[in-house]
Design an enzyme around this catalytic site. Structure first.
Site, PDB file in Angstrom:
ATOM      1  N   ASN A 217      -0.622  -4.764  -6.737  1.00  0.00           N
ATOM      2  CA  ASN A 217      -1.867  -4.187  -6.243  1.00  0.00           C
ATOM      3  C   ASN A 217      -1.575  -3.222  -5.102  1.00  0.00           C
ATOM      4  O   ASN A 217      -0.847  -3.561  -4.169  1.00  0.00           O
ATOM      5  CB  ASN A 217      -2.822  -5.286  -5.767  1.00  0.00           C
ATOM      6  CG  ASN A 217      -3.302  -6.174  -6.900  1.00  0.00           C
ATOM      7  OD1 ASN A 217      -3.045  -7.361  -6.931  1.00  0.00           O
ATOM      8  ND2 ASN A 217      -4.000  -5.583  -7.861  1.00  0.00           N
TER       9      ASN A 217
ATOM     10  N   ASP B  86      -6.236 -14.779  -8.483  1.00  0.00           N
ATOM     11  CA  ASP B  86      -7.665 -15.084  -8.578  1.00  0.00           C
ATOM     12  C   ASP B  86      -8.240 -14.784  -9.957  1.00  0.00           C
ATOM     13  O   ASP B  86      -9.432 -14.975 -10.192  1.00  0.00           O
ATOM     14  CB  ASP B  86      -8.457 -14.319  -7.512  1.00  0.00           C
ATOM     15  CG  ASP B  86      -8.326 -12.806  -7.632  1.00  0.00           C
ATOM     16  OD1 ASP B  86      -7.550 -12.331  -8.491  1.00  0.00           O
ATOM     17  OD2 ASP B  86      -8.982 -12.083  -6.859  1.00  0.00           O
TER      18      ASP B  86
ATOM     19  N   HIS C 178       0.851  -1.193   0.000  1.00  0.00           N
ATOM     20  CA  HIS C 178       0.000   0.000   0.000  1.00  0.00           C
ATOM     21  C   HIS C 178       0.884   1.240   0.000  1.00  0.00           C
ATOM     22  O   HIS C 178       0.844   2.072   0.905  1.00  0.00           O
ATOM     23  CB  HIS C 178      -0.948  -0.009   1.200  1.00  0.00           C
ATOM     24  CG  HIS C 178      -2.065  -0.996   1.059  1.00  0.00           C
ATOM     25  ND1 HIS C 178      -3.243  -0.691   0.405  1.00  0.00           N
ATOM     26  CD2 HIS C 178      -2.181  -2.287   1.455  1.00  0.00           C
ATOM     27  CE1 HIS C 178      -4.040  -1.748   0.413  1.00  0.00           C
ATOM     28  NE2 HIS C 178      -3.411  -2.735   1.036  1.00  0.00           N
TER      29      HIS C 178
ATOM     30  N   ASP D 120      -6.366 -12.979  -0.006  1.00  0.00           N
ATOM     31  CA  ASP D 120      -6.862 -11.668   0.427  1.00  0.00           C
ATOM     32  C   ASP D 120      -8.384 -11.721   0.564  1.00  0.00           C
ATOM     33  O   ASP D 120      -9.081 -10.743   0.286  1.00  0.00           O
ATOM     34  CB  ASP D 120      -6.446 -10.567  -0.552  1.00  0.00           C
ATOM     35  CG  ASP D 120      -6.435  -9.184   0.100  1.00  0.00           C
ATOM     36  OD1 ASP D 120      -6.415  -9.107   1.340  1.00  0.00           O
ATOM     37  OD2 ASP D 120      -6.462  -8.172  -0.625  1.00  0.00           O
TER      38      ASP D 120
ATOM     39  N   GLY E 216     -11.459  -6.956  -2.045  1.00  0.00           N
ATOM     40  CA  GLY E 216     -10.681  -8.149  -1.728  1.00  0.00           C
ATOM     41  C   GLY E 216     -11.132  -9.238  -2.658  1.00  0.00           C
ATOM     42  O   GLY E 216     -11.697  -8.973  -3.720  1.00  0.00           O
TER      43      GLY E 216
END
EC number: 3.5.1.25
Length: 409
Positions: A237, A265, A213, A290, A329
């Site tokens: 991300n 994913d 982040h 996540d 998420g």
């Protein structure tokens, strides 16, 4: 004669990214993997797996919740502390059982950014604990509040802080730092972050420091690694984009000096990027879900909570803030990540399994889990050749299996 001694036979075992045809001996009494010379001993229960795969029990490094529980909801005010503790424990047990049904035998609960007073209320519930028929909770991963507001993702920006604004003990509590906290994600470019990394390394060396982040440049991240950080949180991300002259934190994958997690994913990363990450350093790449509390729940519009002020829209594994494209998420499960990685990258099943077992154990300093070797815990995920979980064993005892499969006692 040791009637607790068992042997998986006619199977393939996942060892360091390869499938090896060999028997695997373990004891349901001690709960550990034993040397193969016990083949001489009489009374061994031999379990014929008919060519199936034995993997170490999967390790779920980053889940924010599932089965309707978001971990930010723990420790809320109730009529009594005892009632609250019992209710929290019941919800955590439901999570542990869902994890076990997907081959997971150990998991860390991720707590994303909450209001400063809530950390000390939530984290005590996330100390390491075992459940009778579920995966072990191994502690907590605190993802906040020392994150960059410009890369907040679904985090509540009003709760974000710089490390200069509050001390670790004021925020998390000394006892929590000593016991429950196993990993902290922070942005290394924030004021005071360098000192914070140094403090964590000196006072709490058992806590893994991960970078995420963040808008940090490559040089900022490299300096953080030199100080003691050892991982990157969900690469690509919520971090500065990778550019050929300014690679950012993602460029650190190529140094061989840090582990890095990715979310395979099919939503958070393009399959080609999953391939790039896995092939860059197969022994440092870690798959995470996540997942949030909507994992295991039906599609549709669901309410927010302490972290998410707006309603959430679930469509399969994709969850967004209502009216936006902001990803909150995932609802992916860890075994699904393994199967996705095989499909996306062309890697073998054993290579994908390594990213949810051995690599995670090495990253988190777990010396008794994550590998099929003598003296380690007899924690197993039994898979078919497509990576579908057929059964889960912990400490030499079967705790879950598919209804249509028979895998010993």
């Amino acid at each position: 004669m040791d009637r607790s001694l068992k042997c998986f036979t006619n199977c393939q075992v996942c060892i360091s990214g390869e499938l090896v045809s060999q028997d695997l001996y373990f004891s349901s009494d001690t709960g550990i993997i034993t040397p193969n010379y016990y083949y001489r001993q009489e009374g061994v229960e031999r379990i014929d797996l008919d060519g199936r795969v034995v993997a170490p029990g999967f390790l779920d490094l980053q889940t924010n919740g599932m089965q309707g529980l978001h971990f930010t909801q723990l420790g809320s005010d109730r009529s009594s502390a005892e009632e609250g503790d019992a209710e929290d424990l019941k919800k955590l047990e439901a999570v542990s059982k869902m994890e076990a049904s997907h081959g997971v035998t150990g998991w860390w609960a991720t707590v994303p950014t909450v209001e400063s007073a809530r950390w000390k209320q939530i984290v005590p519930a996330l100390k390491s604990r075992a459940f009778s028929d579920g995966a072990d909770l191994l502690g907590s991963h605190l993802e906040g509040p020392f994150l960059n507001a410009s890369k907040k993702g679904a985090h509540n920006a009003s709760y974000l802080m710089d490390p200069t604004q509050i001390s670790l003990t004021q925020l998390y509590g000394t006892d929590n730092l000593d016991t429950a906290v196993k990993m902290i994600t922070l942005a290394p470019e924030l004021p005071g972050a360098t000192a914070l990394i140094g403090q964590l390394q000196e006072e709490y060396p058992h806590i893994v420091i991960s970078l995420g982040h963040s808008t940090a440049k490559y040089e900022d991240g490299l300096a953080a690694l030199q100080l003691g950080a050892r991982a990157l949180t969900h690469v690509f991300n919520a971090m500065a984009p990778f550019e050929h002259r300014n690679p950012g934190l993602a460029g650190l994958m190529a140094t061989g000096r840090c582990y890095y997690s990715i979310i395979p994913d099919g939503i958070h990363l393009h399959p080609s990027v999953v391939t790039l990450c896995l092939r860059t350093d197969p022994r440092k790449c870690v798959f995470i879900t996540d997942s949030i509390e909507l994992a295991g729940l039906p599609d549709g519009v669901h309410p927010g909570h302490g972290q998410i002020s707006r309603q959430q829209v679930k469509q399969g594994n994709r969850v967004t803030l209502e009216g936006t494209d902001t990803l909150i998420g995932s609802c992916c499960t860890l075994d699904e990540c393994v199967r996705n990685a095989v499909a996306f990258t062309g890697c073998t099943l054993a290579e994908a399994v390594q990213c949810v077992t051995e690599n995670v154990a090495d990253m988190m300093g777990e010396s008794k889990r994550g590998k099929l070797e003598n003296g380690r815990r007899a924690d197993f995920a039994i898979l078919d050749m497509d990576g579908v979980v057929l059964g889960t064993w912990m400490a030499g005892r079967k705790i879950w299996q598919r209804d249509d499969v028979l895998l010993g006692s």
